[in-house]
Design a protein around this motif. Structure first.
Motif, PDB file in Angstrom:
ATOM      1  N   UNK A  90      -3.137  -9.016  -5.735  1.00 34.75           N
ATOM      2  CA  UNK A  90      -4.050  -9.588  -4.763  1.00 34.75           C
ATOM      3  C   UNK A  90      -3.822  -9.112  -3.340  1.00 34.75           C
ATOM      4  N   UNK A  91      -2.886  -8.207  -3.122  1.00 32.63           N
ATOM      5  CA  UNK A  91      -2.587  -7.726  -1.759  1.00 32.63           C
ATOM      6  C   UNK A  91      -2.897  -6.244  -1.577  1.00 32.63           C
ATOM      7  N   UNK A 113       0.829  -1.202   0.000  1.00 30.26           N
ATOM      8  CA  UNK A 113       0.000   0.000   0.000  1.00 30.26           C
ATOM      9  C   UNK A 113       0.866   1.255   0.000  1.00 30.26           C
ATOM     10  N   UNK A 114       2.161   1.086  -0.274  1.00 27.02           N
ATOM     11  CA  UNK A 114       3.099   2.209  -0.274  1.00 27.02           C
ATOM     12  C   UNK A 114       3.491   2.589  -1.694  1.00 27.02           C
ATOM     13  N   UNK A 115       2.888   3.620  -2.225  1.00 26.65           N
ATOM     14  CA  UNK A 115       3.286   4.208  -3.493  1.00 26.65           C
ATOM     15  C   UNK A 115       3.469   3.225  -4.626  1.00 26.65           C
ATOM     16  N   UNK A 116       4.580   3.377  -5.331  1.00 29.93           N
ATOM     17  CA  UNK A 116       4.849   2.582  -6.523  1.00 29.93           C
ATOM     18  C   UNK A 116       5.166   1.127  -6.217  1.00 29.93           C
ATOM     19  N   UNK A 117       5.446   0.817  -4.979  1.00 34.83           N
ATOM     20  CA  UNK A 117       5.714  -0.574  -4.608  1.00 34.83           C
ATOM     21  C   UNK A 117       4.517  -1.436  -4.986  1.00 34.83           C
ATOM     22  N   UNK A 118       3.326  -0.871  -4.901  1.00 34.79           N
ATOM     23  CA  UNK A 118       2.106  -1.631  -5.180  1.00 34.79           C
ATOM     24  C   UNK A 118       2.044  -2.121  -6.622  1.00 34.79           C
ATOM     25  N   UNK A 119       2.853  -1.560  -7.502  1.00 33.46           N
ATOM     26  CA  UNK A 119       2.884  -1.991  -8.900  1.00 33.46           C
ATOM     27  C   UNK A 119       3.683  -3.279  -9.084  1.00 33.46           C
ATOM     28  N   UNK A 120       4.393  -3.705  -8.061  1.00 35.56           N
ATOM     29  CA  UNK A 120       5.223  -4.902  -8.151  1.00 35.56           C
ATOM     30  C   UNK A 120       4.348  -6.144  -8.236  1.00 35.56           C
TER      31      UNK A 120
END
Length: 97
Positions: free
Chosen positions: A95-96, A83-90
Motif C-alpha cells: 500500500x506504499x 520505492x527503492x529496488x527490492x525493498x519494495x517487496x517487503x
C-alpha cells in the motif's frame, strides 16, 4: 622531510573525509523544532538518531521510517524507502508503492 609528511597528514584530516549528515537532519515538518523531530524519531523507535551503523532488519527500519511519514514528517532528500529496488517487496511496503 618529516615536516612535509606532517603537513600532508594535517591537510588530509583537516577537511578530508566528512561523514554524511545524520538522519535527524533529514526530517522536517513545518513549525516543528529539531528537539520535536528528535522526540518524534524516538517515539517511532529510532534509537540511533544519526542512523550510522544501523544494522536493524529492513522491516524494522521501514516501520520507523513510515511512522515518521505517517506523523506528517517529510524528508529533505525526498527519500521514499518503498520505492527503492527490492525493498519494495517487503510486507511493510504494501500500500506504499
Amino acid at each position: 622531510m618529516s615536516s612535509i609528511c606532517a603537513f600532508l597528514l594535517i591537510g588530509c584530516t583537516g577537511r578530508g573525509f566528512q561523514p554524511p549528515p545524520g538522519d535527524y537532519t533529514k526530517w522536517y515538518k513545518e513549525g516543528v523544532s529539531q528537539d520535536e523531530i528528535d522526540n518524534a524519531m524516538r517515539a517511532c523507535g529510532y534509537t540511533n538518531l544519526d542512523g550510522a551503523g544501523d544494522a536493524s532488519p529492513i522491516g524494522v527500519r521501514l516501520t520507523r521510517f513510515y511512522c515518521m511519514k505517517d506523523a506528517g514528517f517529510k524528508r529533505k532528500d525526498k527519500l521514499d524507502m518503498c520505492k527503492n529496488g527490492r525493498v519494495s517487496e517487503n510486507a511493510e511496503c504494501n500500500g506504499r508503492r
